[in-house]
Design a protein around this motif. Structure first.
Motif: not given
Ligand code: URA
Length: 232
Positions: A133-141, A165-170, A173-184
């Motif tokens: 994921v890349t976001t417009s605002e910083p991803i808060e811890k 959620l695992s925020i990119d240390p570098n 505004k970037q992170a990996a998100l692991t989901l176990r479902e798939g809502k719209y």
């Protein structure tokens, strides 16, 4: 199965073309010239078309690296579809396993094995899907704990299942998100619920199947047997 159905399922011949080929004596069943399109055949019969042995169709499994601006649908009147990117026969039988939005890129699985599809997409499977994921605002811890606890999305009656959620240390505004479902629009809605906006979204993996780093955007390849078998 009827002979014309067997051949049209296994080749790019339509049933009309099969009937024509029967009339022209181009089809044999166990060495005898076929007489009728409605003749019943099964997987043990040896069927030839113009001397070529026709094998019964097996299930097909592909991974595709989805580009932007393609929709995950078999047909669409406005946009190109991920199925348009495949050079395969019997496209109408292919199913897209868990759709991505038009502006999401990355791993799409495609199969004509409905049970395999169901094992991934059934709500009970809780198969992990990893998104970059890349976001417009910083991803808060603090997002990590909130995602793990579950987010109440608008017009849903239950909070989301725990997501990781695992925020990119570098890049904040970037992170990996692991989901176990798939809502719209789930990832976009989860970030929006915390006041952030997803600018780019890319699916990296589904269960143990990771997008092949050698697969260029817009290309696809068959899954390996190990990848197919990894879905239990
Ligand atoms: N979540 C989204 O918001 N969009 C996708 O395409 C996939 C997951």
């Amino acid at each position: 199965m009827r002979l014309d159905k067997f051949i049209s399922n296994s080749t790019d011949y339509s049933r009309t073309q099969v009937r024509r080929a029967i009339k022209m004596g181009q089809i044999t069943v166990n060495g005898h010239m076929a007489k009728s399109a409605s003749q019943n055949v099964n997987d043990d019969d040896h069927i030839s078309l113009e001397g070529q042995h026709i094998k019964p169709p097996g299930p097909r499994y592909f991974m595709l690296n989805k580009p932007l601006d393609y929709v995950c649908a078999n047909k669409d009147s406005e946009h190109s579809t991920v199925i348009d990117l495949l050079d395969e026969i019997r496209q109408d039988q292919l199913q897209i396993v868990g759709r991505l939005d038009i502006d999401t890129t990355g791993l799409v699985l495609i199969t004509d094995d409905g049970q395999w599809n169901h094992r991934i997409t059934s709500p009970r499977s809780q198969c992990d899907k990893v998104y970059h994921v890349t976001t417009s605002e910083p991803i808060e811890k603090s997002y990590a704990a909130q995602f793990e606890q579950g987010i109440q999305l608008e017009s849903e009656n239950k909070p989301t299942l725990p997501a990781f959620l695992s925020i990119d240390p570098n890049s904040e505004k970037q992170a990996a998100l692991t989901l176990r479902e798939g809502k719209y629009h789930q990832v976009k809605r989860m970030f929006a619920a915390l006041g952030n906006h997803v600018e780019a979204l890319h699916r990296h993996s589904i269960g143990a199947i990771e997008l092949d780093p050698n697969l260029p955007c817009g290309e696809y390849r068959p899954l390996t047997q190990a990848e197919i078998d990894s879905i239990q």
